[in-house]
Design a protein around this motif. Structure first.
Motif, mmCIF file in Angstrom:
data_model
loop_
_atom_site.group_PDB
_atom_site.id
_atom_site.type_symbol
_atom_site.label_atom_id
_atom_site.label_comp_id
_atom_site.label_asym_id
_atom_site.label_seq_id
_atom_site.Cartn_x
_atom_site.Cartn_y
_atom_site.Cartn_z
ATOM 1 N N PHE A 217 0.854 -1.191 0.000
ATOM 2 C CA PHE A 217 0.000 0.000 0.000
ATOM 3 C C PHE A 217 0.886 1.235 0.000
ATOM 4 O O PHE A 217 1.713 1.422 0.903
ATOM 5 N N ASP A 218 0.714 2.063 -1.000
ATOM 6 C CA ASP A 218 1.471 3.311 -1.106
ATOM 7 C C ASP A 218 0.523 4.474 -0.841
ATOM 8 O O ASP A 218 -0.387 4.736 -1.627
ATOM 9 N N GLU A 219 0.741 5.160 0.286
ATOM 10 C CA GLU A 219 -0.086 6.319 0.658
ATOM 11 C C GLU A 219 -1.557 5.939 0.766
ATOM 12 O O GLU A 219 -2.438 6.674 0.327
ATOM 13 N N VAL A 220 -1.855 4.771 1.370
ATOM 14 C CA VAL A 220 -3.242 4.370 1.550
ATOM 15 C C VAL A 220 -3.969 5.326 2.480
ATOM 16 O O VAL A 220 -5.203 5.406 2.478
ATOM 17 N N ASP A 221 -3.223 6.094 3.288
ATOM 18 C CA ASP A 221 -3.812 7.021 4.249
ATOM 19 C C ASP A 221 -3.899 8.438 3.707
ATOM 20 O O ASP A 221 -4.078 9.391 4.470
ATOM 21 N N ALA A 222 -3.751 8.599 2.393
ATOM 22 C CA ALA A 222 -3.795 9.945 1.817
ATOM 23 C C ALA A 222 -5.121 10.617 2.127
ATOM 24 O O ALA A 222 -6.193 10.035 1.938
ATOM 25 N N GLY A 223 -5.047 11.837 2.645
ATOM 26 C CA GLY A 223 -6.255 12.610 2.916
ATOM 27 C C GLY A 223 -6.937 12.295 4.224
ATOM 28 O O GLY A 223 -8.049 12.771 4.460
ATOM 29 N N VAL A 224 -6.335 11.497 5.082
ATOM 30 C CA VAL A 224 -6.949 11.175 6.365
ATOM 31 C C VAL A 224 -5.996 11.582 7.485
ATOM 32 O O VAL A 224 -4.814 11.834 7.275
ATOM 33 N N GLY A 225 -6.512 11.611 8.670
ATOM 34 C CA GLY A 225 -5.699 11.952 9.838
ATOM 35 C C GLY A 225 -6.494 11.697 11.093
ATOM 36 O O GLY A 225 -7.661 11.275 11.051
ATOM 37 N N GLY A 226 -5.890 11.943 12.239
ATOM 38 C CA GLY A 226 -6.583 11.795 13.503
ATOM 39 C C GLY A 226 -7.088 10.395 13.735
ATOM 40 O O GLY A 226 -6.399 9.397 13.496
ATOM 41 N N ALA A 227 -8.363 10.300 14.197
ATOM 42 C CA ALA A 227 -8.953 9.001 14.522
ATOM 43 C C ALA A 227 -9.078 8.114 13.295
ATOM 44 O O ALA A 227 -8.932 6.888 13.384
ATOM 45 N N ALA A 228 -9.343 8.718 12.116
ATOM 46 C CA ALA A 228 -9.461 7.918 10.894
ATOM 47 C C ALA A 228 -8.131 7.253 10.561
ATOM 48 O O ALA A 228 -8.090 6.097 10.124
ATOM 49 N N ALA A 229 -7.032 7.954 10.786
ATOM 50 C CA ALA A 229 -5.720 7.367 10.529
ATOM 51 C C ALA A 229 -5.452 6.203 11.471
ATOM 52 O O ALA A 229 -4.856 5.192 11.079
ATOM 53 N N VAL A 230 -5.882 6.336 12.732
ATOM 54 C CA VAL A 230 -5.733 5.240 13.688
ATOM 55 C C VAL A 230 -6.495 4.014 13.198
ATOM 56 O O VAL A 230 -6.009 2.886 13.273
ATOM 57 N N PRO A 252 2.099 8.910 11.738
ATOM 58 C CA PRO A 252 2.534 8.109 12.891
ATOM 59 C C PRO A 252 1.444 7.172 13.390
ATOM 60 O O PRO A 252 1.736 6.100 13.909
ATOM 61 N N GLN A 253 0.167 7.555 13.209
ATOM 62 C CA GLN A 253 -0.928 6.685 13.662
ATOM 63 C C GLN A 253 -0.935 5.364 12.901
ATOM 64 O O GLN A 253 -1.320 4.332 13.442
ATOM 65 N N VAL A 254 -0.527 5.397 11.639
ATOM 66 C CA VAL A 254 -0.455 4.179 10.832
ATOM 67 C C VAL A 254 0.837 3.425 11.130
ATOM 68 O O VAL A 254 0.834 2.200 11.324
ATOM 69 N N ALA A 255 1.943 4.130 11.202
ATOM 70 C CA ALA A 255 3.240 3.490 11.442
ATOM 71 C C ALA A 255 3.278 2.773 12.784
ATOM 72 O O ALA A 255 3.961 1.754 12.932
ATOM 73 N N ALA A 256 2.541 3.277 13.772
ATOM 74 C CA ALA A 256 2.574 2.672 15.105
ATOM 75 C C ALA A 256 2.005 1.259 15.106
ATOM 76 O O ALA A 256 2.330 0.461 15.992
#
Length: 320
Positions: A217-230, A252-256
């Protein structure tokens, strides 16, 4: 004259041979011209047969037996053709029935899968997105009268439908990314980030049944953050329980939620720029996550937040 004769290595007695006696005996033999002609013709016929159908008389006779059996089969060709036509008609009916059953099963599975994926998308920062799966057929004109040609449409439910090796259906995924928007094919109506999240939602919904061993997955979290990223990180960790998952992320929410954290660093010597990978231990990982969150290396507050994030993510990791 007198001659010695040797036959198969055995010496025989010497006998007198008189040329006159041989000539006299030949003159007394009755010759039947008609019989001689018949024998000559038969020898010529045998020669022609062995030249065309076999090297020996036995091979010629075997060919004759096979040909006679084949001739009997050909005598019943019309009856055999009718039998084959009847069998073809039965097979086409069975094929149409199997295709209809497959269509029903696909539509039921499509409805379940679409509902599960739509639910997953709501947790991946796409709360208003709806995934639909269309299972449809293509109608065709009835085949011409007579024997159906290969690939001719099948009569199913009062319609003539085209078919292929996969059945009667064409399956297409449709996405309505926002409230009020019309569902469109994925390759036409989804951005790169949306497409990645739809893929992630699909794989989570199919977790445990997919044969794919590795996902990237390359940048699957594009455009999200906060709770959605978690939630994206949690879903990726869930998928990693059944397959290897490689994720490129700046959050960092995804990397964790990763089991292993690798940092890509660039270096240069003034002429060449190169990239390298560094696998982080737990301490270095806290520092890297704090940098990703605050942009400040060595911030005690950011490090504390990074440690807390790792603790929250720990139960969901595949290798926890």
């Amino acid at each position: 004259g007198i001659r010695d004769a040797t036959v198969t290595g055995v010496r025989t007695c010497a006998l007198p041979i008189f040329g006159g006696d041989v000539g006299g005996s030949a003159s007394r033999i009755d010759v039947d011209p008609a019989r001689l002609a018949g024998v000559s013709e038969r020898r010529a016929a045998l020669t022609a047969l062995t030249r065309k159908y076999g090297d020996t008389v036995e091979e010629v006779l075997a060919w004759a037996e096979r040909s006679a059996a084949r001739l009997l089969e050909l005598d019943g060709t019309d009856e055999r053709i009718e039998q084959l036509r009847g069998e073809q008609a039965r097979l086409r009916e069975q094929l149409a029935e199997a295709g209809e059953q497959l269509t029903a099963a696909r539509r039921a599975a499509a409805e379940r899968l679409a509902a599960e994926v739509t639910s997953e998308l709501g947790l991946l920062a796409m709360p208003h997105a709806r995934l639909g799966i269309s299972v449809h057929q293509h109608e065709s004109a009835a085949p011409a009268e007579g024997e159906p040609q290969p690939g001719a449409p099948l009569h199913v439910g009062g319609r003539w439908l085209r078919y292929a090796r996969s059945g009667l259906d064409e399956v297409e995924m449709l996405l309505a990314a926002n409230t009020g928007s019309e569902p469109r094919p994925l390759h036409k109506g989804a951005s790169g980030g949306e497409l990645s999240r739809v893929m992630l939602a699909l794989e989570v919904a199919l977790a445990g049944t997919s044969p794919v061993p590795t996902f990237v997955f390359d940048e699957v979290d594009a455009g999200v953050g906060g709770a959605a990223a978690v939630e994206v990180g949690r879903r990726l960790a869930q998928l990693a329980r059944n397959a290897q998952v490689l994720v490129v992320t700046h959050l960092p929410q995804v990397a964790a939620y990763a089991d292993r954290h690798v940092v890509v660093r660039k270096s240069q010597d003034g002429t060449i720029t190169s990239s390298g990978l560094t696998l982080l231990d737990e301490a270095a990982r806290e520092v890297e996550l704090s940098r990703m969150m605050a942009g400040l290396a060595g911030s005690d507050t950011a490090v504390a937040h990074a440690r807390e994030l790792l603790e929250v993510a720990q139960p969901a990791r595949a290798l926890a």
